[in-house]
Design an enzyme around this catalytic site. Structure first.
Site, mmCIF file in Angstrom:
data_model
loop_
_atom_site.group_PDB
_atom_site.id
_atom_site.type_symbol
_atom_site.label_atom_id
_atom_site.label_comp_id
_atom_site.label_asym_id
_atom_site.label_seq_id
_atom_site.Cartn_x
_atom_site.Cartn_y
_atom_site.Cartn_z
ATOM 1 N N GLU A 1 -5.699 22.388 -7.730
ATOM 2 C CA GLU A 1 -5.806 21.010 -8.240
ATOM 3 C C GLU A 1 -5.792 20.986 -9.763
ATOM 4 O O GLU A 1 -5.151 20.125 -10.367
ATOM 5 C CB GLU A 1 -7.068 20.331 -7.719
ATOM 6 C CG GLU A 1 -7.179 18.875 -8.154
ATOM 7 C CD GLU A 1 -8.372 18.139 -7.586
ATOM 8 O OE1 GLU A 1 -8.465 16.901 -7.786
ATOM 9 O OE2 GLU A 1 -9.232 18.788 -6.950
ATOM 10 N N PHE B 1 -7.122 17.987 5.238
ATOM 11 C CA PHE B 1 -6.441 18.901 6.150
ATOM 12 C C PHE B 1 -5.207 18.208 6.740
ATOM 13 O O PHE B 1 -5.206 16.994 6.967
ATOM 14 C CB PHE B 1 -7.373 19.316 7.286
ATOM 15 C CG PHE B 1 -8.383 20.372 6.909
ATOM 16 C CD1 PHE B 1 -8.436 20.904 5.633
ATOM 17 C CD2 PHE B 1 -9.299 20.843 7.849
ATOM 18 C CE1 PHE B 1 -9.361 21.882 5.296
ATOM 19 C CE2 PHE B 1 -10.232 21.824 7.529
ATOM 20 C CZ PHE B 1 -10.264 22.340 6.242
ATOM 21 N N HIS C 1 -19.697 17.943 0.184
ATOM 22 C CA HIS C 1 -18.421 17.354 0.583
ATOM 23 C C HIS C 1 -18.639 16.471 1.801
ATOM 24 O O HIS C 1 -18.925 16.968 2.895
ATOM 25 C CB HIS C 1 -17.430 18.482 0.880
ATOM 26 C CG HIS C 1 -16.037 18.020 1.165
ATOM 27 N ND1 HIS C 1 -15.609 16.731 0.943
ATOM 28 C CD2 HIS C 1 -14.955 18.705 1.656
ATOM 29 C CE1 HIS C 1 -14.336 16.633 1.281
ATOM 30 N NE2 HIS C 1 -13.917 17.813 1.710
ATOM 31 N N CYS D 1 -10.176 14.504 5.058
ATOM 32 C CA CYS D 1 -10.989 14.323 3.857
ATOM 33 C C CYS D 1 -10.402 13.321 2.866
ATOM 34 O O CYS D 1 -11.024 13.023 1.847
ATOM 35 C CB CYS D 1 -11.212 15.671 3.168
ATOM 36 S SG CYS D 1 -12.039 16.860 4.246
ATOM 37 N N LYS E 1 -19.243 16.739 -6.335
ATOM 38 C CA LYS E 1 -19.627 17.375 -5.070
ATOM 39 C C LYS E 1 -20.723 18.434 -5.244
ATOM 40 O O LYS E 1 -21.352 18.817 -4.262
ATOM 41 C CB LYS E 1 -18.406 17.978 -4.396
ATOM 42 C CG LYS E 1 -17.439 16.940 -3.819
ATOM 43 C CD LYS E 1 -16.308 17.604 -3.057
ATOM 44 C CE LYS E 1 -15.412 16.582 -2.379
ATOM 45 N NZ LYS E 1 -14.522 15.890 -3.321
ATOM 46 N N HIS F 1 -10.835 16.023 -6.582
ATOM 47 C CA HIS F 1 -11.238 16.280 -5.202
ATOM 48 C C HIS F 1 -12.103 17.531 -5.143
ATOM 49 O O HIS F 1 -13.030 17.604 -4.328
ATOM 50 C CB HIS F 1 -9.997 16.459 -4.316
ATOM 51 C CG HIS F 1 -10.309 16.778 -2.894
ATOM 52 N ND1 HIS F 1 -10.935 15.880 -2.048
ATOM 53 C CD2 HIS F 1 -10.099 17.901 -2.145
ATOM 54 C CE1 HIS F 1 -11.094 16.433 -0.852
ATOM 55 N NE2 HIS F 1 -10.596 17.661 -0.887
#
Length: 439
Positions: A339, A425, A365, A187, A360, A328
């Site tokens: 975050e 990831f 996403h 991502c 998002k 993010h």
């Protein structure tokens, strides 16, 4: 001599001067996007500012899966036959098709036509376009064909799968012979692609780069896989438009999206010489690794913190110069919280003056194409002096100042400076520092 030829001479002269006086500056001169919100950048940006959502219910093909929502691009509205030949469509995966269309728009908005460039200019023009993961439907579709016989497998099966093919098709389509570099970092792919492209220009390997990513993997097997990871939202199947809700207390997982975004990056003197429109400047790029877990960040957010600090350091600015963070934040219970805490650690006492949002909620996403699309929105925010909102927030449960409606960024003439975060990831992190352009 052609005007573009004169531009080339100017660039050759300024290249040595810029390396003597300091590093080369990299600006954004064009942008393009194909998203669930719209088939181009302006339409997508308009709907972002309006607080609209493109998330809808999945078709009957996905029956029985815990997650029943996604942000899809209606293929019938793309009119692919107006942009691509039948041969193109056969050769390209949907993600590559999206990236090619986004690149065309980036060139058009940047007022740059590769066909009018000299051979030398084309050798200084590169492509850095990635893909986070390929469409698993391609694989099991080919497997089903194989059961009917070897000759049933398409000779284009493997080329359609390769993450590097979007980069290759864009390069071949326009004759671009500069750096040809594909990124695949889950991502964080799109943000890494932009940062790497910026560095190619900064280091003198290229004068112009098309950079970004494409993603299209909304299929039953992918949805099932992410459901097994318990990563997707399942609590809002009956109300899809509110399923993605970064920073809201009721968030329960991300919503998959698809699409592509490409930015036209250019060395500043090259852009000036040809009279290009300048939308923003990329000041810095930070990378890090969590070294912790395959899918989850560490509780202390050390990787995110390092990426942001390194982007600020690379930009040569102080943390207090940053006034906006495009997070993010994917709408997962743990990720958004970690975050927000990392943002607080990076900015300290400046945190209350900082504004934060994640778009998002509107487009889901986009996995490997999220960082580049959201960076495009930051570029447009810099150009328009308008901050994009986080939508679907009913009960905020993070300790940062979240923008919930489109709002003016700065009332004075102070330079607008932002960070754009992307995490993937495997513990891979990227942060870009993007600012409004000043002489």
């Amino acid at each position: 001599m052609r005007v573009l030829g004169k531009c080339t001479i100017l660039v050759r002269q300024t290249r040595s001067l810029s390396t003597q006086s300091g590093r080369r500056r990299v600006v954004v001169t064009g942008s393009g996007a194909v998203t669930p919100l719209g088939n181009n950048g302006p339409d997508s940006w308009r709907r972002i500012l309006a607080g609209e959502s493109a998330i809808s219910r999945l078709s009957a093909e996905f029956k029985g899966l815990p997650c029943q929502v996604a942000a899809q691009i209606p293929r019938e509205k793309l009119h692919l036959d107006q942009h691509l030949t039948k041969s193109d469509i056969k050769l390209m995966s949907p993600a590559t098709q999206f990236a090619v269309l986004a690149a065309e728009e980036a060139l058009a908005t940047g007022k740059l036509c590769p066909k009018q460039l000299s051979e030398e200019e084309l050798e200084r023009f590169g492509v850095c376009v990635g893909m986070g993961m390929f469409d698993l439907a391609e694989v099991y579709g080919a497997w089903n064909q194989l059961q009917r016989g070897y000759n049933r497998v398409s000779p284009f099966f493997v080329p359609r799968l390769l993450p590097s093919m979007a980069c290759g098709h864009i390069s071949m389509r326009h004759g671009l012979r500069g750096p040809n570099h594909s990124v695949s970092t889950a991502c964080a792919t799109g943000a890494h692609a932009l940062g790497d492209a910026m560095r190619f220009i900064r280091s003198g390997d290229a004068d112009v780069m098309l950079a970004g990513s494409g993603e299209a993997c909304i299929d039953p097997l992918s949805i099932a896989g992410f459901c097994r990871l318990r990563a997707l939202s399942t609590a809002f199947n009956d109300n899809p438009s509110v399923a993605s809700r970064p920073f809201d207390k009721s968030r329960d997982g991300f919503v998959m999206g698809e699409g592509a975004a490409v930015l036209l990056l250019e060395e500043l003197e090259h852009a000036r010489a040809r009279g290009a429109p300048i939308l923003a400047e990329i000041l810095g790029y930070g990378l890090s690794g969590d070294a912790y877990h395959i899918t989850s960040p560490s509780d202390d957010g050390a990787g995110a913190t390092l990426a942001m600090k390194r982007a600020i350091q690379d930009a040569g600015i102080a943390p207090e110069d940053v006034t906006y963070v495009n997070a993010h934040a994917t709408s997962t219970p743990t990720g958004d919280r970690i975050e927000s805490h990392a943002i607080g650690r990076v900015f300290g006492a400046h945190t209350p003056q900082l504004r934060v949002s994640s778009t998002k909620g509107a487009h889901g996403h986009l996995l490997g194409s999220s960082g580049n699309l959201e960076a495009l929105f930051v570029v447009l925010a810099c150009a328009d002096n308008t901050l994009p909102p986080s939508i679907n927030i009913e009960h905020l449960d993070v300790d940062v100042n979240v923008v919930t409606k489109a709002t003016e960024w700065s009332a004075d003439q102070k330079r607008r400076v932002a960070l754009k975060n992307s995490f993937g990831f495997g513990g891979t992190n990227a942060s870009l520092c993007i600012a409004s352009y000043i002489e």
